[in-house]
Every structure is written in C-alpha cells, then in structure tokens.
Enzyme design. Sequence first.
Site, PDB file in Angstrom:
ATOM      1  N   HIS A   1       0.818  -1.217   0.000  1.00 53.39           N
ATOM      2  CA  HIS A   1       0.000   0.000   0.000  1.00 53.39           C
ATOM      3  C   HIS A   1       0.848   1.262   0.000  1.00 53.39           C
ATOM      4  O   HIS A   1       1.540   1.565   0.977  1.00 53.39           O
ATOM      5  CB  HIS A   1      -0.913   0.003   1.229  1.00 53.39           C
ATOM      6  CG  HIS A   1      -2.058   0.951   1.126  1.00 53.39           C
ATOM      7  ND1 HIS A   1      -3.289   0.594   0.610  1.00 53.39           N
ATOM      8  CD2 HIS A   1      -2.165   2.249   1.452  1.00 53.39           C
ATOM      9  CE1 HIS A   1      -4.102   1.635   0.646  1.00 53.39           C
ATOM     10  NE2 HIS A   1      -3.442   2.655   1.144  1.00 53.39           N
TER      11      HIS A   1
ATOM     12  N   ASP B   1       0.248   5.450  -1.436  1.00 49.42           N
ATOM     13  CA  ASP B   1      -0.771   6.354  -1.984  1.00 49.42           C
ATOM     14  C   ASP B   1      -0.240   7.393  -2.958  1.00 49.42           C
ATOM     15  O   ASP B   1      -0.865   8.444  -3.144  1.00 49.42           O
ATOM     16  CB  ASP B   1      -1.477   7.076  -0.836  1.00 49.42           C
ATOM     17  CG  ASP B   1      -2.412   6.163  -0.058  1.00 49.42           C
ATOM     18  OD1 ASP B   1      -3.409   5.722  -0.641  1.00 49.42           O
ATOM     19  OD2 ASP B   1      -2.143   5.894   1.124  1.00 49.42           O
TER      20      ASP B   1
ATOM     21  N   GLU C   1      -8.652   1.856  -2.806  1.00 51.22           N
ATOM     22  CA  GLU C   1      -8.792   1.929  -1.350  1.00 51.22           C
ATOM     23  C   GLU C   1     -10.192   2.355  -0.921  1.00 51.22           C
ATOM     24  O   GLU C   1     -10.364   3.365  -0.254  1.00 51.22           O
ATOM     25  CB  GLU C   1      -7.746   2.867  -0.749  1.00 51.22           C
ATOM     26  CG  GLU C   1      -7.643   2.706   0.754  1.00 51.22           C
ATOM     27  CD  GLU C   1      -6.582   3.600   1.390  1.00 51.22           C
ATOM     28  OE1 GLU C   1      -6.396   3.491   2.604  1.00 51.22           O
ATOM     29  OE2 GLU C   1      -5.968   4.405   0.671  1.00 51.22           O
TER      30      GLU C   1
ATOM     31  N   HIS D   1     -13.625   2.135   3.070  1.00 45.28           N
ATOM     32  CA  HIS D   1     -12.619   3.038   3.633  1.00 45.28           C
ATOM     33  C   HIS D   1     -13.223   3.553   4.934  1.00 45.28           C
ATOM     34  O   HIS D   1     -13.800   2.761   5.688  1.00 45.28           O
ATOM     35  CB  HIS D   1     -12.244   4.158   2.658  1.00 45.28           C
ATOM     36  CG  HIS D   1     -11.017   4.906   3.090  1.00 45.28           C
ATOM     37  ND1 HIS D   1     -11.050   6.203   3.534  1.00 45.28           N
ATOM     38  CD2 HIS D   1      -9.721   4.511   3.172  1.00 45.28           C
ATOM     39  CE1 HIS D   1      -9.825   6.588   3.877  1.00 45.28           C
ATOM     40  NE2 HIS D   1      -9.002   5.579   3.664  1.00 45.28           N
TER      41      HIS D   1
ATOM     42  N   HIS E   1      -9.520  -1.489   7.020  1.00 49.90           N
ATOM     43  CA  HIS E   1     -10.543  -0.438   7.165  1.00 49.90           C
ATOM     44  C   HIS E   1     -11.929  -0.972   7.510  1.00 49.90           C
ATOM     45  O   HIS E   1     -12.782  -0.185   7.933  1.00 49.90           O
ATOM     46  CB  HIS E   1     -10.646   0.441   5.909  1.00 49.90           C
ATOM     47  CG  HIS E   1      -9.599   1.494   5.802  1.00 49.90           C
ATOM     48  ND1 HIS E   1      -9.587   2.639   6.565  1.00 49.90           N
ATOM     49  CD2 HIS E   1      -8.499   1.576   5.012  1.00 49.90           C
ATOM     50  CE1 HIS E   1      -8.557   3.379   6.251  1.00 49.90           C
ATOM     51  NE2 HIS E   1      -7.857   2.753   5.324  1.00 49.90           N
TER      52      HIS E   1
ATOM     53  N   HIS F   1      -2.997  -3.033   4.729  1.00 50.06           N
ATOM     54  CA  HIS F   1      -2.237  -2.194   5.671  1.00 50.06           C
ATOM     55  C   HIS F   1      -2.959  -2.158   7.020  1.00 50.06           C
ATOM     56  O   HIS F   1      -3.730  -1.279   7.307  1.00 50.06           O
ATOM     57  CB  HIS F   1      -1.990  -0.784   5.120  1.00 50.06           C
ATOM     58  CG  HIS F   1      -3.224  -0.011   4.733  1.00 50.06           C
ATOM     59  ND1 HIS F   1      -4.190  -0.487   3.884  1.00 50.06           N
ATOM     60  CD2 HIS F   1      -3.634   1.237   5.082  1.00 50.06           C
ATOM     61  CE1 HIS F   1      -5.132   0.415   3.722  1.00 50.06           C
ATOM     62  NE2 HIS F   1      -4.829   1.468   4.443  1.00 50.06           N
TER      63      HIS F   1
ATOM     64  N   ASP G   1       1.628   2.110   3.898  1.00 50.37           N
ATOM     65  CA  ASP G   1       0.810   3.326   3.769  1.00 50.37           C
ATOM     66  C   ASP G   1       1.691   4.555   3.572  1.00 50.37           C
ATOM     67  O   ASP G   1       1.283   5.681   3.868  1.00 50.37           O
ATOM     68  CB  ASP G   1      -0.115   3.536   4.971  1.00 50.37           C
ATOM     69  CG  ASP G   1      -1.313   4.426   4.613  1.00 50.37           C
ATOM     70  OD1 ASP G   1      -1.574   4.628   3.407  1.00 50.37           O
ATOM     71  OD2 ASP G   1      -1.990   4.926   5.524  1.00 50.37           O
TER      72      ASP G   1
END
Length: 493
Positions: free
Chosen positions: A100, A102, A210, A237, A281, A302, A373
């Site tokens: 993961h 971003d 995500e 999420h 999440h 993650h 992350d």
Amino acid sequence: MSDRTDRPLSTQQEDVQRRNTIHNTLHQESSPQELALIHPASAPTSWFRGWGPSIAIAAIAILSVPMTGIGYFFRPSIDPKNYHARAENILKSTPLIDGHNDLPHLIQVELYGKMTDGTFNFNDRLLGHTDIQRMRKGQMGGQFWSVFVECAAVENIDDPTWVVRDTLEQIDIARRFISEYPSVFEYCADARCARDAFKKGRIASMIGIEGGHQVGNSLGALRQMYDLGARYVTTTHNCDNAFGTAASTVAGGGQDKGLTKFGHEYVAEMNRLGMMIDLSHVSHQTMRDILSITRAPVIFSHSGAYSVQKHLRHVPDDVLRSIKKNGGIVMATFVTRFLNMKNPEEATIHDVVDHIFHIAEIAGWDCVGVGSDFSGTPAVPIGLEDVSKYPDLVALLLQRGATEEQVRLFAGDNLLRVWSNIELAGKRLQSVGQKANEAVWEERLETWPIGFPNSPFMYRKSRDRTRGLKSTPHYFNVDAKEGVHKPDNIRKE
C-alpha cells in the site's frame, strides 16, 4: 504510549535511546569477508602425474555446473550477526513487495495528474516518502500503488458524487506513471509477472482501490475497474457503503452491522474475478462475515494486530486464526496513530516488528507481509522514515529472531503465493460456468432510470411503467413549420 501488556510502556527518553540503538545496530559496517577459496599447495610433478586425470575430470564437472551453482561455492560468507548485510543479501533474491502506497493520490491533488510538463521527475529526490532513488536504496521489488479518493460528505450512500470519476483518473495516473519509467517499473496484472519483473531488475507495479465507495456501489463498475488494471479493492474506507460496515463507524459509536446482503454478492463477484478482497478499514464483524463466506484467500493491505494495540483498524486474534485457515495475509502498516494510540510521535520501527511477530505467532509466518501506507499516512515511525528503510526492517526481524526463510515469506513470497491462489480460485469458478454477477443494490432501484414514455421499448411492461410520465426527449427548439431552430420555440408532445 502503547497499551500493550507484553512489555513495559516506553518513555520519550527510552524511545530516543532505542532509536540510537537501532541506528548503531542496523547500520554497522560489515567487516571485510574473504572468499571461501581453496588454494592447493604446489606438489611434485610425480604427484600431478598420478592425480592429473582425476583433477581434469573434477575441473570439467565444476565447469558443467550452472553459474548460479558456481556462485554458491564462491560466494562470500556473511557474519550471522551482521543483520543488515544478511537483509541486503535476502532482498537481492526475494522481492520485497509493499501492499500500500498512496502516491497516485498525491500526483492527482498536487500536480492535477500532470507528469510530463517538466515539473515532475520521479528520479529527483522529492519530499515525502517515495521516489526512485529511495525505492532503489530500499531494494524494493514490488509496489501496490493505492488509488485513493476520500469518502464524500453525503447524507445517503448512493447520493451522486465525483468519486468514481476521480478514481478512474487515478487509475489513469498510475498506469501512465508506471509506463513513464519503463527501466524502473513494470505494470503487472498477475503474480507471475511480478516475479518476472523482479528478475529483470524492475519494480513490479500493481494497482489497488482503497474503498468500495470508489466503485459506486456497482458490480458492473467493479468489473470495469478490474479490466482497467486494479487488482484489489479495500472493501470499505472510512465510511460505510453498500457492501459493509467500516471500522470508523464503530469507532464513532455506530453499530457494527457487518457485511450487507449486497456485500455477499460483492464477495462472490470478487472471488469470480480472481480479485483480491482487502479487509483493511472494515469493521471486525465485516472481517468475520467475509471470511465465513469467501471462496478465496483475502488480504489486509495495511493493518496490524489488535492484541498489540487495541485500535479498531487492526485485526483481532480470532480473525488472525481465521486468516490462517483461509490462507490469506495481513500486511503490517506503519501508521503511527495505529501503532501507538496514546503517543503516536513515539512510535518506532520496534512497534511495527511487534505487530509482525504477533501476526506470525497467531496466524503463522505464511500469513504476514508489509503494507506501509507510505505517501498516505502523514506521520511515520522512528526508523521507518521512507521507502529506503525496508532493509532496516528486515534486519531488525532477523535480529529479533526471525529466520531467513521466514523473512523471505514476509518480504514478498507470501503475497505472491496468496495472489496466485486468488487468481486460481477465480479461474476455477469461471471454468465451471459462473457468470458475471448481475445483482443490483436494492436501494438503487428507488432511483433507477426508467426511460421516456415514447422510447422504443422491447417489452410492454416497460411502456406501462412510464405511462403518465411527462418527461420527453429534447427537440432542440425546432419550429416544425419552418424547420429551423428558434430559441423561444418550445415543442410539446
């Protein structure tokens, strides 16, 4: 500070001292190593005549061994306590794959998706956590680039938003970004490609979405995202959606309703596609519900261990045991506020390793990986400041007692195996004739389009449904008598 019960709470001073210990231990210089070569002493000619034929045969045998085999005999030895050298050696032959990152989100919000106007050069040393220089230093073998769009502030889950549009743009950004640096990255749609890319010296690059809200609560949109290259979906999420309950909802005092009825259809379609279901999440009940019905392994891209730090984003022990049975994987995250809820700024690389070892203890070393992350989380642990630090993490795992085989599983072998098994599950389902899931979320039916009263419908019931509807096609203000557009002319049927 951490609320763990397996070791005393750390103070700020202890963490600083710990950081210095990490630096001194993990960055110690390797002592020169001599090659393990045997130098035969000179011998009388008569001795050589007696043993000459045997030596010649042995030489031929050695030369017939593949170069990789010869390398085994001539490789330098490594001090078992030189953990950093051992880590670097492991990552030369095993791809370290992060679950993961971003970066596509940052390219969208900072650069409006522009990468070729001269502003962006990923070869430069950038701010933040990620660039090519540091990825190479970190000996990265693969990266799942996360396509992330924040949950929209809407009253109802199905209210119109621009989330799907922004998601499509980020997939486009990720694909163009990968292709912009062909000597460094290679887009991979399957696990075999990821291994092949690593062998070629490239960083395998994959795409994950995500949040289930980013597919618009639609299985049709989900299939299109798969066709565009996404290979996992984080089921929720920080908002509930048509599929299930988010951890953030429970943290805010909401009820943990788990997986929805439509969420069962989502799981079935993800299984059929051979697409990875990501449970980071989601609420704990949603985790349990999905694990009870999925026909393929699942991933946590993650997350951490709830028993180590009781944050709802982490995985409880009963779910870890289910992951072991399921054959899935939990990829340890670096988000400081998940690692140390009381004092996030004190989180260190040791906290991450605590989570990794607990996951391994409960689920087994076959079920653990890494999902940082990076380029998403605003704060990172001491000792894991950016993507260059992965060798330090591997070295600390070795120092804390993990074997080299276990570290190879953690680095990337587990994720590639899990991904391959998910692909195989999808192929099996498709081979027995399972078709695309055409289920529709029930709440969408209230606002489903029904067409125009004068549409050339295929079925009578469709015409009956629109009877009395005043909506008509647009006639572009054409005056029927003169055959021209007249702005003040409104034709009614």
